[in-house]
Design a protein around this motif. Sequence first.
Motif, PDB file in Angstrom:
ATOM      1  N   PRO A 221       0.556  -1.453   0.182  1.00 41.85           N
ATOM      2  CA  PRO A 221       0.097  -0.214  -0.285  1.00 41.85           C
ATOM      3  C   PRO A 221       0.876   1.325  -0.036  1.00 41.85           C
ATOM      4  N   ARG A 222       2.322   0.905  -0.404  1.00 48.80           N
ATOM      5  CA  ARG A 222       2.903   2.352  -0.604  1.00 48.80           C
ATOM      6  C   ARG A 222       3.974   2.317  -1.537  1.00 48.80           C
ATOM      7  N   HIS A 223       4.118   3.384  -1.656  1.00 47.37           N
ATOM      8  CA  HIS A 223       4.778   3.709  -2.618  1.00 47.37           C
ATOM      9  C   HIS A 223       6.766   3.192  -2.462  1.00 47.37           C
ATOM     10  N   SER A 224       7.590   2.920  -3.570  1.00 39.66           N
ATOM     11  CA  SER A 224       9.036   2.432  -3.592  1.00 39.66           C
ATOM     12  C   SER A 224       9.738   3.481  -3.059  1.00 39.66           C
ATOM     13  N   PRO A 225      10.420   4.056  -2.013  1.00 41.45           N
ATOM     14  CA  PRO A 225      11.296   5.807  -1.967  1.00 41.45           C
ATOM     15  C   PRO A 225      12.593   4.975  -2.196  1.00 41.45           C
ATOM     16  N   THR A 226      13.824   6.237  -2.535  1.00 43.89           N
ATOM     17  CA  THR A 226      14.561   6.058  -2.451  1.00 43.89           C
ATOM     18  C   THR A 226      15.896   5.217  -1.810  1.00 43.89           C
ATOM     19  N   ILE A 227      16.594   4.445  -1.897  1.00 42.70           N
ATOM     20  CA  ILE A 227      17.531   4.217  -1.221  1.00 42.70           C
ATOM     21  C   ILE A 227      19.070   5.065  -0.459  1.00 42.70           C
ATOM     22  N   ILE A 228      19.111   6.342  -1.881  1.00 44.08           N
ATOM     23  CA  ILE A 228      20.709   6.754  -2.034  1.00 44.08           C
ATOM     24  C   ILE A 228      19.905   7.503  -0.851  1.00 44.08           C
ATOM     25  N   GLY A 229      21.398   7.620   0.034  1.00 41.47           N
ATOM     26  CA  GLY A 229      21.615   8.813   0.768  1.00 41.47           C
ATOM     27  C   GLY A 229      20.611   7.904   2.015  1.00 41.47           C
ATOM     28  N   THR A 230      20.071   7.164   2.805  1.00 40.78           N
ATOM     29  CA  THR A 230      18.697   7.184   3.863  1.00 40.78           C
ATOM     30  C   THR A 230      19.879   6.776   4.599  1.00 40.78           C
ATOM     31  N   ALA A 231      21.073   6.662   4.687  1.00 42.88           N
ATOM     32  CA  ALA A 231      22.002   6.053   5.983  1.00 42.88           C
ATOM     33  C   ALA A 231      21.807   6.818   6.704  1.00 42.88           C
ATOM     34  N   TYR A 232      22.109   8.182   5.850  1.00 39.42           N
ATOM     35  CA  TYR A 232      22.228   9.930   7.069  1.00 39.42           C
ATOM     36  C   TYR A 232      20.283   9.951   7.950  1.00 39.42           C
ATOM     37  N   SER A 233      19.971   9.111   7.424  1.00 39.25           N
ATOM     38  CA  SER A 233      18.284   9.169   8.160  1.00 39.25           C
ATOM     39  C   SER A 233      18.315   8.434   9.166  1.00 39.25           C
TER      40      SER A 233
END
Lengths: 189, 421
Positions: free
Chosen positions: B106-118
Amino acid sequence: MSRFGTLVIAAFFVSIFSLTPPPVAAKMAASDGHTSSDEKMKMPKAHGHSDHSGHKPTKMHGDHSEQKPVKKMPKDLDMAMDKLSEHGKYKVSMTSRLNPVAINKMHGWTLQVSKPDGTPIDDAKVKIAGGMPMHGHALPTMPRVTKGLGEGKYLVEGVRFNMAGWWKLKITIGTGHHMDNVTFSLVLK
Amino acid sequence: MQWKAFTIAGVIAAFFAATAQPAQVQDWSGAERDILKSFWIGSLPPLAKDPSNHVGDNANAAKLGHKLFFDKRLSGNGEVACATCHQPDKAFTDGLPLAQGMGAVPRHSPTIIGTAYSPWFFWDGRKDSQWSQALGPMESPVEHGGTRTHFAKILVSDPAYHKAYEDIFGVLPDLLDNRRFPSAAAPIDDATARAAWTGMTAADRQTITRIYSNMGKAISAYERLILPGPSRFDRYVEAVLNDDANAQEQFFNKDEIDGLRLFIGKGNCTQCHNGPLLTNNDFHNTGLSSIADTPEDVGRAAGVKSAKTDEFSCLSQFSDADDGDCGELKFAKVTGAELVGSFKTPTLRNLTQTAPYMHAGQLSTLVAVIEFYNRAPTAKLGHSELLPLDLTAREVGQMEKFLLTLDGPISAPRDYLAPPR
Ligand SMILES: [Cu+2]
């Protein structure tokens, strides 16, 4: 070829030359190994700064939010970290345990509470709120006092500022019947 | 005749190029330069250690993680890998409004680029580390649809995995006994898998879950190397900071500069999209629930509760962090009306490759996104934080042109952007 065709081609060239910036992507994409972006970029000259003129505030919700959003940071912003509370009931100071305070880094503060005459108060109930007055948003976390350190000192944990600019920290202090609050300002770069 | 036409065209073109466009050098104030610099990719600090993952920066773990990321055997039907929905040539997204794994997500696939900062993962931030995040889809019935015993058995039986795992994490136990270690057992909703799981001894469950969590840690070590590279916008900011007028003209045209001004000014975008990744990694209600057919979704209000009780949280036994390292989880906002219908602010880098947009892929073009912000409709769920912007059609176009300058290459070891050989 018709005159019209010539004009179309001309228009095409004009648009490439004048509107489209040169293709820089290829140059930048040439990352053969894993170089961090820092290594790839030239450092620009340092540059002077003036006050952070941000953007329009949006709506605010709940008790997390600051008072009415303000348009400009006061020129004579009081950045003292050692103050008398609003109604003069307490002397309060805040000292960051992270020096300098960095953006997006979870850190703690030491809060010092005493009577106006300097007698330390160890049994205060403390609430911490805050946000960005110009942006109308609250702190991204919910900091709180996690430990009394004695001699009127308290450990505040869970502070993280997630952007540059003017932040306020509002400390509400209660002892017995006496409630009072004090607001500190800091500007992060 | 034809070459003559071309010559004429060339002369006309050269003439227009020389005169049609006035100089693009803009006078950015000191304050504006500070803002631009704060969005510049050079302001991105080196990725901090993840205290909950002791192999987060281990090169061998990243190698193993790379293999796991692309391995379709790690699924219930042998057809789904992380890379099914996070495709390197689409900036690690899938081009779909809503993700499709073994079932409909039920959700859209977000990017993983740079998500390690979150500090938070997923649109609702229900995970507080990247390794813990990876363990979500693997056992989700609509994504990989697998079970942790199944995954652990693949690691043990594949000689390459077996060796790689032991080199990083130490001895892998023998899991061949199918009565002790059923082939599909996990603490998930599926009744059969759950029964098989509760039938195992506590010690065996612990063994399996330890292996499972280590798989997540290896995948995270890989994802931590998938970072954004400099975009044309970053080149422009460098030119501004260096007072290099020629380079400024080279990298940005008038519309893009005006779009940038709107982005940091009238558009109010930087309240949430700030820092070098153009996100504050915080949660906001932008009223997308007003769009027809948006799945009912309370977002962060439920996500933060999930995160607090997650089996693999920073405070869990599978985390390598000390209590003192788990500040985000311990001091997270857990109540408040503003959490209802709030979702994590996504990065704005590489937007040309990440359409459609938003947590349920509700908006298919950037113009639609900007027009949505311009209208700022009332939310159906919770309260939108947005106010209408009063942008003209021309300004909408300029803002779009600016957003397109945020595209850049992925900064990662080249091998890591394709399936392992
Ligand atoms: Cu702000």
